[in-house]
Design a protein around this motif. Structure first.
Motif: not given
Length: 301
Positions: A98, A107, A143, A269
Motif C-alpha cells: 500500500a 488504510l 492498494i 485494490a
C-alpha cells in the motif's frame, strides 16, 4: 521433500529468474531452492532448467511444464480456499502493498478492523510508494492511488481520489492568488517526487486536460511533507484530497485553482489476473469496498 513443495519452488524460480529470489519469496535458503528443483527434475527424469554461473534458462520441456503446473497449482489453492471458506473461519497469510501516505493516514484503521473481524488471517503489509511487482515479489494484492495504468492487473475501484492545489493564507497574501494555471510560472511550487512528472502539474479547461510546468526549491517524496511546507507559507502544493482535507477544514491552507482541477482518479485494490481469486483476498477487497462504499469521508466539500 513433498512433490508440491518442489513444484511451488520451480514456479517461483521461473517467475523470479533465480534461486535466490525464489528462496526469498518462499522463505527458505537458495541451497534448499536448488535441491527442490533438482529433486523435481529427478522425479520427472528430465532437465527443466539450464544452469550456468550467470543465469538460469528454462528448457523447452521446462517452459511447457511451467505452463501446465502453474494452472494446476492455482486450481489446487483455489480448491483449498473454497473448502476452508465453507468449513472453517478464513485463515492464512495475506501479503499486501500500500502507498505510504494513504496507507498510514486512511488504510490502517480499516485494516485493523479487518484484522479484528478475521483473527485467523495474518496481515503482512508493506507501506511503500515504490511500484512493487505483485507476482515477482509475492504479494497477494496491492492498494494503489491514482490511475490504473497497468493493463496486466485486475483492479477494483474503492474510492474516488482527487488532487488539488493548496497554499497558506500568508503565502497568498504575500504573493497573490493564481487565477489560472499559467500563473504558476510566477509562483514557488512544492513538488511531490512520487508523481510521475513532479515538474508538470495536471489541469483541465473546457473539458481538455493539459499540464503546466512548475518550479520551486522544495521537492519531497511524501505528500504530507509537501502539505506541511505549504502550510508554513513556503509555496503552493499539489496534493491528494485525503492528505489536505483536515488542513483545509482547520484553515491551515486554502484551495486554489479549483475550477481547473483534473478529473479525479481513484483508490484501487489490484491483484494479478487468474481464473480464481483467493478467498482471503476476496474478503479483504469486499471489506474495503464496503468500508468506502458511500464515498470517502476525506473528500473536501
Amino acid at each position: 521433500m513433498d512433490r508440491l513443495d518442489c513444484d511451488r519452488m520451480f514456479i517461483a524460480v521461473m517467475e523470479t529468474g533465480s534461486f535466490a529470489a525464489a528462496a526469498l519469496r518462499l522463505n527458505t535458503s537458495s541451497g534448499q531452492a536448488s535441491k527442490l528443483v533438482a529433486r523435481l527434475e529427478q522425479d520427472l527424469g528430465v532437465r527443466l532448467l539450464n544452469r550456468t554461473t550467470r543465469a538460469l534458462a528454462a528448457t523447452e520441456v521446462g517452459r511447457s511444464y511451467y505452463q501446465r503446473i502453474r494452472g494446476i497449482l492455482d486450481d489446487l489453492e483455489t480448491l483449498d480456499d473454497e473448502v476452508r471458506a465453507r468449513s472453517t473461519t478464513p485463515r492464512g497469510q495475506l501479503r499486501l502493498s500500500a502507498p505510504l501516505t494513504f496507507g498510514t493516514m486512511q488504510l490502517v484503521p480499516a485494516l485493523n478492523d479487518f484484522a479484528a473481524r478475521y483473527p485467523l488471517i495474518a496481515l503482512d503489509v508493506s507501506f511503500t510508494d515504490r511500484m512493487v511487482n505483485l507476482v515477482d515479489e509475492g504479494f497477494d494484492a496491492a492498494i494503489r492511488a491514482g490511475r490504473m495504468d497497468d493493463s496486466s492487473l485486475i483492479g477494483r475501484k474503492l474510492a474516488v481520489m482527487g488532487t488539488m492545489v493548496v497554499a497558506s493564507s500568508a503565502y497568498l497574501e504575500a504573493y497573490g492568488t493564481p487565477a489560472h494555471p499559467a500563473d504558476l510560472r510566477d509562483h514557488v511550487c512544492i513538488q511531490d517526487s512520487n508523481f510521475r512528472d513532479p515538474g508538470l502539474w495536471r489541469f483541465t479547461e473546457g473539458g481538455a486536460e493539459f499540464t503546466m510546468p512548475v518550479t520551486g526549491r522544495l521537492r519531497y517524496s511524501n505528500a504530507e511533507a509537501c502539505l506541511n511546507a505549504a502550510a508554513m507559507g513556503l509555496g503552493l502544493a499539489n496534493v491528494p484530497d485525503f492528505v489536505c482535507a483536515q488542513a483545509l477544514a482547520a484553515g491551515r491552507v486554502r484551495r486554489v485553482l479549483q475550477a481547473f482541477e483534473p478529473a479525479p482518479g481513484g483508490i484501487w485494490a489490484i491483484y494479478p489476473p487468474g481464473r480464481h481469486l483467493a478467498a482471503k483476498v476476496r474478503l479483504l477487497v469486499e471489506f474495503l469496498a464496503e468500508r468506502f462504499r458511500d464515498g470517502a469521508d476525506w473528500s473536501p466539500q
